[in-house]
Design a protein around this motif. Sequence first.
Motif, mmCIF file in Angstrom:
data_model
loop_
_atom_site.group_PDB
_atom_site.id
_atom_site.type_symbol
_atom_site.label_atom_id
_atom_site.label_comp_id
_atom_site.label_asym_id
_atom_site.label_seq_id
_atom_site.Cartn_x
_atom_site.Cartn_y
_atom_site.Cartn_z
ATOM 1 N N MET A 131 1.060 -1.084 -0.086
ATOM 2 C CA MET A 131 0.045 -0.078 0.076
ATOM 3 C C MET A 131 0.745 1.247 0.181
ATOM 4 O O MET A 131 1.892 1.348 0.656
ATOM 5 N N LEU A 132 0.263 2.401 -0.627
ATOM 6 C CA LEU A 132 0.965 3.333 -0.705
ATOM 7 C C LEU A 132 0.058 4.389 -0.039
ATOM 8 O O LEU A 132 -1.204 4.562 -0.509
ATOM 9 N N LYS A 133 0.627 5.698 0.535
ATOM 10 C CA LYS A 133 -0.435 6.557 0.977
ATOM 11 C C LYS A 133 -0.701 7.291 -0.047
ATOM 12 O O LYS A 133 0.059 7.696 -1.040
ATOM 13 N N GLY A 134 -2.051 7.767 -0.154
ATOM 14 C CA GLY A 134 -2.572 8.699 -1.140
ATOM 15 C C GLY A 134 -2.762 8.070 -2.384
ATOM 16 O O GLY A 134 -3.336 8.594 -3.407
ATOM 17 N N ILE A 135 -2.377 6.742 -2.675
ATOM 18 C CA ILE A 135 -2.869 6.045 -3.872
ATOM 19 C C ILE A 135 -3.878 5.071 -3.631
ATOM 20 O O ILE A 135 -3.829 4.143 -2.720
ATOM 21 N N ASN A 136 -4.760 5.268 -4.467
ATOM 22 C CA ASN A 136 -6.046 4.055 -4.516
ATOM 23 C C ASN A 136 -5.485 2.774 -4.430
ATOM 24 O O ASN A 136 -4.833 2.271 -5.429
ATOM 25 N N PRO A 137 -6.011 2.046 -3.459
ATOM 26 C CA PRO A 137 -5.598 0.419 -3.502
ATOM 27 C C PRO A 137 -5.727 -0.131 -4.892
ATOM 28 O O PRO A 137 -5.217 -1.435 -4.852
ATOM 29 N N LEU A 138 -6.754 0.225 -5.623
ATOM 30 C CA LEU A 138 -7.069 -0.480 -6.783
ATOM 31 C C LEU A 138 -6.153 -0.447 -7.611
ATOM 32 O O LEU A 138 -6.090 -1.326 -8.930
ATOM 33 N N SER A 160 -16.355 -2.274 -10.347
ATOM 34 C CA SER A 160 -17.283 -1.776 -11.458
ATOM 35 C C SER A 160 -16.438 -0.923 -12.364
ATOM 36 O O SER A 160 -15.183 -0.528 -11.969
ATOM 37 N N ALA A 161 -17.073 -0.580 -13.444
ATOM 38 C CA ALA A 161 -16.250 0.428 -14.212
ATOM 39 C C ALA A 161 -16.139 1.550 -13.650
ATOM 40 O O ALA A 161 -15.003 2.166 -13.763
ATOM 41 N N ALA A 162 -17.025 2.222 -13.007
ATOM 42 C CA ALA A 162 -16.832 3.385 -12.198
ATOM 43 C C ALA A 162 -15.862 3.362 -11.379
ATOM 44 O O ALA A 162 -15.358 4.591 -10.971
ATOM 45 N N GLY A 163 -15.835 2.438 -10.236
ATOM 46 C CA GLY A 163 -14.703 2.232 -9.492
ATOM 47 C C GLY A 163 -13.454 2.013 -10.007
ATOM 48 O O GLY A 163 -12.642 2.940 -9.437
ATOM 49 N N ALA A 164 -13.228 1.547 -11.120
ATOM 50 C CA ALA A 164 -11.834 1.629 -11.801
ATOM 51 C C ALA A 164 -11.557 3.009 -12.382
ATOM 52 O O ALA A 164 -10.408 3.503 -12.192
ATOM 53 N N VAL A 217 -8.527 5.346 -11.498
ATOM 54 C CA VAL A 217 -7.560 5.964 -12.646
ATOM 55 C C VAL A 217 -7.476 7.426 -12.428
ATOM 56 O O VAL A 217 -6.303 8.005 -12.505
ATOM 57 N N LEU A 218 -8.696 8.053 -12.407
ATOM 58 C CA LEU A 218 -8.693 9.240 -12.486
ATOM 59 C C LEU A 218 -8.231 10.177 -11.172
ATOM 60 O O LEU A 218 -8.215 11.378 -11.177
ATOM 61 N N SER A 219 -7.889 9.289 -10.285
ATOM 62 C CA SER A 219 -7.407 9.996 -9.006
ATOM 63 C C SER A 219 -5.881 10.359 -9.296
ATOM 64 O O SER A 219 -5.597 11.273 -8.642
ATOM 65 N N VAL A 220 -5.242 9.970 -10.187
ATOM 66 C CA VAL A 220 -3.856 10.151 -10.577
ATOM 67 C C VAL A 220 -3.609 10.568 -11.939
ATOM 68 O O VAL A 220 -2.826 11.029 -12.530
ATOM 69 N N LEU A 221 -4.607 10.425 -13.027
ATOM 70 C CA LEU A 221 -4.553 10.662 -14.569
ATOM 71 C C LEU A 221 -5.383 11.833 -14.927
ATOM 72 O O LEU A 221 -6.609 11.902 -14.504
ATOM 73 N N PRO A 222 -4.674 13.183 -15.323
ATOM 74 C CA PRO A 222 -5.759 14.154 -15.575
ATOM 75 C C PRO A 222 -6.307 13.914 -16.941
ATOM 76 O O PRO A 222 -5.568 13.274 -18.041
ATOM 77 N N LEU A 223 -7.296 14.370 -17.412
ATOM 78 C CA LEU A 223 -7.782 14.194 -18.697
ATOM 79 C C LEU A 223 -7.261 15.447 -19.477
ATOM 80 O O LEU A 223 -7.306 16.584 -19.019
#
Length: 152
Positions: free
Chosen positions: A1-8, A54-58, A62-68
């Motif tokens: 686990m890393l702090k601030g990184i979604n565990p998924l 779910s797709a929404a969960g994934a 992803v969007l917690s670290v990836l800018p659109l």
Amino acid sequence: MLKGINPLLNADVLYALRAMGHGDRLVVCDTNFPADSIARRTALGRLLRIENVSAAGAVEAVLSVLPLDTFVDDAAIRMEIVDKPDEVPAVQREVQAAIDRAEGKGRPLVGVERHAFYEMAKTAYCVIATGERRFYGCFLFTKGVIPPDGEQ
């Protein structure tokens, strides 16, 4: 686990997201999508997984670290329902809500016809398969940029 990184976000997914450059696209798909065969044609060349979610969960992970990408109108794309292109099923509404939380409102999913979506997916950087079992849980996202500190 890393702090601030979604565990998924497992190591393989984090590697791919970091390796992508501005304008590269990624696919987040449901369990019915031909993920492995399309992933073999992508820049990464192999399938990534965020399973049992779910797709929404994934997408939220992803969007917690990836800018659109803010330079294009189609930075977030959904696969249209065959013969019902304007219908937006629950799975797509949930992903839209995840985008709204991550990016703010005003970044609507753009619909793309199913076969055109497959062709676009083949040119993506990578494919992430989820545990989403509902139909039409397939999305394309274009990576944006993170400005230097103090700039917008």
